[in-house]
Design an enzyme around this catalytic site. Structure first.
Site: not given
Length: 309
Positions: A175-176, A274-276
């Site tokens: 995540e960000t 991934t980054e959400v």
């Protein structure tokens, strides 16, 4: 211009020593339960997967943290191996719970097609403290290498070594968050004795590919599936996301191995991070968990349909 408030640990411009790192650790408080929120879910999956403890982190006086990996019950030496990792940065909740959701709902469809190796929470101390680093003020996701000083990184490194040469996919779930700018990047600058330079937080889902093996069609297939769940992050006006050039919509690249990134620990043909963005007004934590599971599913589906080397 308003002056930035100095980070509360250390002296501006001076890298931390042992005393500063100890002070930083003393400020970290347990805010949630690895045993209650993660291990209990893993235990409930024992009927469907082979579950093994691959290491344990002894972080006295905070406690000992067993590390778990789940494997396909139908494991076969004739099948390719898929690695799904979550919680390398323990504070990134959807990486952990997205991996668990994938296990609960999607993983069984790959029985007889691929060997799944899933590590839902690489950094349990960080998970409990909603923290990016481990207790030694080390970022696990900059320390994946042989003889790593970060226990989390060393344990996962050792887990995958016997399987090198068999990996087809590795997807690492991250995540960000807004706290990247309010806490974690200022802490990094303070730890290293550097001046903090404010950045931006991307609004949406994006991928970080490996510049050494970018596989653009693979990255696109993941974004296409995730876009059904949540929005893909646009580039900043300068054509970057977190300062890196956008090479395709919602895709940037890092050179994984020199940076010591988790997604660089295997020789898989298909790799991505991934980054959400769970703090977006356009997304919910539930959507972020779903996006992570969708990304894992899309990554595996694409790779199995395009396995050639």
């Amino acid at each position: 211009m308003t002056a930035m408030t100095p980070y509360p640990v250390g002296t501006p411009g001076q890298p931390w020593g042992a005393a500063e790192k100890a002070e930083w650790r003393s400020r970290q408080r347990k805010q949630r339960s690895y045993a209650g929120e993660v291990v209990s879910v893993i235990d409930a999956l024992r009927g469907d997967f082979d579950i093994g403890q691959y290491s344990e982190l002894d972080y006295a006086p905070d406690g000992a943290y067993p590390l778990f990996a789940l494997r396909s019950r139908s494991w076969s030496d004739s099948l390719p191996v898929v690695l799904v990792t979550g919680g390398v940065h323990g504070y990134e909740s959807s990486g952990v719970h997205g991996a668990l959701r994938f296990l609960q709902r999607d993983a069984q469809k790959y029985a007889g097609k691929a060997n799944l190796l899933v590590v839902p929470c690489v950094s349990p101390w960080g998970y409990e403290r909603i923290q990016r680093w481990n207790p030694d003020a080390l970022d696990p996701n900059r320390n994946f290498r042989a003889n790593s000083p970060a226990g989390e990184s060393a344990a996962l490194w050792n887990l995958v070594q016997p399987l090198l040469g068999r990996f087809l996919v590795h997807i690492d779930l991250h995540e960000t968050t807004d706290s990247d700018e309010s806490e974690f990047r200022p802490a990094l600058a303070a730890r290293d004795g550097k001046e903090y330079e404010p950045g931006t937080i991307p609004d949406g889902f994006y991928l970080c590919a490996d510049s050494a093996r970018p596989q653009p069609a693979f990255q696109q297939a993941i974004n296409d599936e995730v876009a059904k769940v949540t929005h893909i992050a646009p580039a900043d006006p300068d054509g970057t996301i977190i300062g890196s050039p956008v090479v395709a919509p919602g895709v940037i690249e890092y050179d994984y191995t020199p940076l010591g990134l988790c997604a660089g620990i295997t020789d898989a043909r298909y790799v991505t991070t991934t980054e959400v963005y769970p703090d977006s007004p356009r997304a919910t934590p539930e959507q972020c968990n779903e996006a992570q599971a969708a990304a894992a599913r899309a990554a595996i589906d694409y790779a199995l349909a395009n396995p050639g080397r």
